[in-house]
Design an enzyme around this catalytic site. Structure first.
Site, short mmCIF file in Angstrom:
data_model
loop_
_atom_site.label_atom_id
_atom_site.label_comp_id
_atom_site.label_asym_id
_atom_site.label_seq_id
_atom_site.Cartn_x
_atom_site.Cartn_y
_atom_site.Cartn_z
N TYR A 31 0.81 -1.21 0.00
CA TYR A 31 0.00 0.00 0.00
C TYR A 31 0.85 1.28 0.00
O TYR A 31 0.57 2.21 -0.76
CB TYR A 31 -0.92 -0.05 1.22
CG TYR A 31 -2.04 0.97 1.20
CD1 TYR A 31 -3.10 0.83 0.33
CD2 TYR A 31 -2.03 2.04 2.08
CE1 TYR A 31 -4.13 1.74 0.32
CE2 TYR A 31 -3.06 2.96 2.08
CZ TYR A 31 -4.11 2.81 1.20
OH TYR A 31 -5.13 3.71 1.19
N LYS B 138 0.71 4.05 -2.97
CA LYS B 138 0.21 5.41 -2.73
C LYS B 138 1.32 6.45 -2.94
O LYS B 138 1.04 7.61 -3.26
CB LYS B 138 -0.42 5.51 -1.34
CG LYS B 138 -1.69 4.65 -1.19
CD LYS B 138 -2.78 5.01 -2.22
CE LYS B 138 -4.08 4.27 -2.01
NZ LYS B 138 -5.11 4.58 -3.00
N1 LIG Z 1 -10.48 5.06 4.50
C1 LIG Z 1 -9.24 5.40 4.73
O1 LIG Z 1 -8.80 5.43 5.90
C2 LIG Z 1 -8.34 5.82 3.58
C3 LIG Z 1 -7.16 6.52 3.90
C4 LIG Z 1 -6.32 6.91 2.87
C5 LIG Z 1 -6.64 6.63 1.55
N2 LIG Z 1 -7.78 5.94 1.28
C6 LIG Z 1 -8.05 5.64 -0.14
O2 LIG Z 1 -9.31 6.16 -0.50
C7 LIG Z 1 -9.86 5.38 -1.57
C8 LIG Z 1 -11.30 5.04 -1.23
O3 LIG Z 1 -11.32 4.23 -0.06
P1 LIG Z 1 -12.51 4.24 0.98
O4 LIG Z 1 -11.93 4.57 2.29
O5 LIG Z 1 -13.65 5.01 0.49
O6 LIG Z 1 -12.83 2.67 1.01
P2 LIG Z 1 -14.20 1.86 0.78
O7 LIG Z 1 -15.30 2.47 1.56
O8 LIG Z 1 -13.84 0.44 1.04
O9 LIG Z 1 -14.49 2.07 -0.77
C9 LIG Z 1 -13.65 1.50 -1.74
C10 LIG Z 1 -14.31 1.63 -3.10
O10 LIG Z 1 -13.44 1.03 -4.09
C11 LIG Z 1 -14.19 0.12 -4.88
N3 LIG Z 1 -13.35 -0.98 -5.35
C12 LIG Z 1 -12.52 -1.78 -4.63
N4 LIG Z 1 -11.97 -2.70 -5.42
C13 LIG Z 1 -12.44 -2.48 -6.69
C14 LIG Z 1 -12.26 -3.11 -7.94
N5 LIG Z 1 -11.46 -4.19 -8.09
N6 LIG Z 1 -12.89 -2.61 -9.03
C15 LIG Z 1 -13.72 -1.53 -8.91
N7 LIG Z 1 -13.94 -0.89 -7.75
C16 LIG Z 1 -13.33 -1.38 -6.65
C17 LIG Z 1 -15.29 -0.41 -3.92
O11 LIG Z 1 -16.44 -0.80 -4.66
P3 LIG Z 1 -16.91 -2.31 -4.94
O12 LIG Z 1 -16.55 -3.12 -3.74
O13 LIG Z 1 -18.38 -2.15 -5.16
O14 LIG Z 1 -16.17 -2.70 -6.17
C18 LIG Z 1 -15.63 0.89 -3.15
O15 LIG Z 1 -16.56 1.65 -3.88
C19 LIG Z 1 -8.94 4.17 -1.75
O16 LIG Z 1 -8.10 4.38 -2.86
C20 LIG Z 1 -8.14 4.15 -0.46
O17 LIG Z 1 -6.88 3.57 -0.65
C21 LIG Z 1 -8.64 5.52 2.25
#
Ligand SMILES: NC(=O)c1ccc[n+]([C@@H]2O[C@H](COP(=O)([O-])OP(=O)(O)OC[C@H]3O[C@@H](n4cnc5c(N)ncnc54)[C@H](OP(=O)(O)O)[C@@H]3O)[C@@H](O)[C@H]2O)c1
Length: 265
Positions: free
Chosen positions: A155, A159
């Site tokens: 990760y 990133k």
């Molecule tokens: N939450 C945190 O603490 C955090 C911190 C830093 C960065 N981020 C980044 O923010 C972004 C969004 O994360 P989030 O926190 O919103 O997580 P989340 O609630 O788990 O949402 C992740 C999204 O990505 C989609 N996804 C995952 N695998 C996929 C695939 N193979 N094809 C198409 N869509 C896919 C999921 O949809 P489906 O399952 O329906 O496909 C879901 O809509 C990510 O890039 C993550 O690395 C998150």
């Protein structure tokens, strides 16, 4: 051009930060093309936003770890007369098992999803943005790109790539009216830790480390509209990012190894 005639492609729009981007941009009048694997969730969000804001909202189920997904998305957009003015490259997840113990196909799928598909979508939308002289791209990086590397995860490397390429793209494209921002959230309330399998450890972290997804989106969207290539949302995350970066790598490594809350042994 008014927002109503502009369209945003949002990946990972079925949950968390992606769904919050969909709500934010629909409220600003953008038409939406929402992509993720769970079509039912996308349809629910699209129906809500069309009802509330009267915007055109199209959904497309796609697995972005499939190498053909980016071209299929763009072919779909072209066939439906949708020009992409805004790209929110958000879909992502994190594995938590040790690198050496994780089967290669699982690691390759993470790279395909968060590196290759993200980069290919940028490459495919930029020519249209150049023709129209306007575009906005937000690539989801993470505070992990600044903070000490968590042990055994791809990760941090992924990133860091997203942070670096977004800055380079912004330098190249800004003269043509296209802004690119790496959005680097810290702990954000979403389904991320459920998918990662770290919900229990995450729930033990102090509340001040957490942000709501809509706060992250507001700050990230303001940043790309103002032409800022990097956005670390939230005061606490800004303090973490700016205090860790100047440390010697050996100290960053030591801290990362000691403080990673998701390390299993
Ligand atoms: N939450 C945190 O603490 C955090 C911190 C830093 C960065 N981020 C980044 O923010 C972004 C969004 O994360 P989030 O926190 O919103 O997580 P989340 O609630 O788990 O949402 C992740 C999204 O990505 C989609 N996804 C995952 N695998 C996929 C695939 N193979 N094809 C198409 N869509 C896919 C999921 O949809 P489906 O399952 O329906 O496909 C879901 O809509 C990510 O890039 C993550 O690395 C998150």
């Amino acid at each position: 051009m008014s927002n109503t005639s502009r369209t945003a492609l949002i990946t990972g729009a079925s949950a968390g930060i992606g769904a919050a981007f969909a709500r934010h941009l629909a409220a600003e009048g953008y038409s939406l093309l929402l992509v993720a694997r769970r079509q039912d969730r996308l349809t629910e969000i699209a129906d809500e936003l069309t009802r509330k804001h009267g915007v055109r909202c199209t959904v497309l189920a796609a697995d972005l770890s499939d190498p053909s997904a980016p071209s299929q998305i763009m072919e779909y957009a072209q066939a439906h007369g949708i020009a992409i003015d805004v790209l929110i490259n958000n879909a992502g997840l994190s594995g938590k098992s040790a690198f050496a113990d994780t089967p290669w196909p699982k690691l390759a799928a993470e790279i395909q999803l968060m590196v290759t598909a993200l980069t290919e979508l940028c490459h495919r939308v930029v020519p249209g943005m150049q023709e129209r002289g306007w575009g906005r791209i937000v690539n989801l990086s993470s505070l992990a790109a600044f903070s000490p590397p968590g042990a055994s995860l791809l990760y941090t490397g992924i990133k860091s790539y997203v942070l670096g390429i977004s800055q380079s793209l912004d330098m190249e494209l800004k003269p043509q009216g296209i802004h690119v921002t790496a959005l680097c959230p810290g702990f954000t309330r979403s389904e991320f830790h459920d998918t990662m399998g770290t919900r229990d450890a995450a729930n033990k972290l102090p509340a001040l480390l957490w942000q709501e997804a809509d706060a992250v989106v507001r700050e990230g969207w303001n940043a790309v509209m103002k032409g800022k290539p990097v956005c670390v949302p939230g005061v606490v995350n800004k303090v973490v990012a700016s205090s860790v970066r100047p440390l010697p790598v050996s100290l960053q490594y030591h801290l990362g190894n000691r403080l990673n809350p998701f390390k299993e042994n």
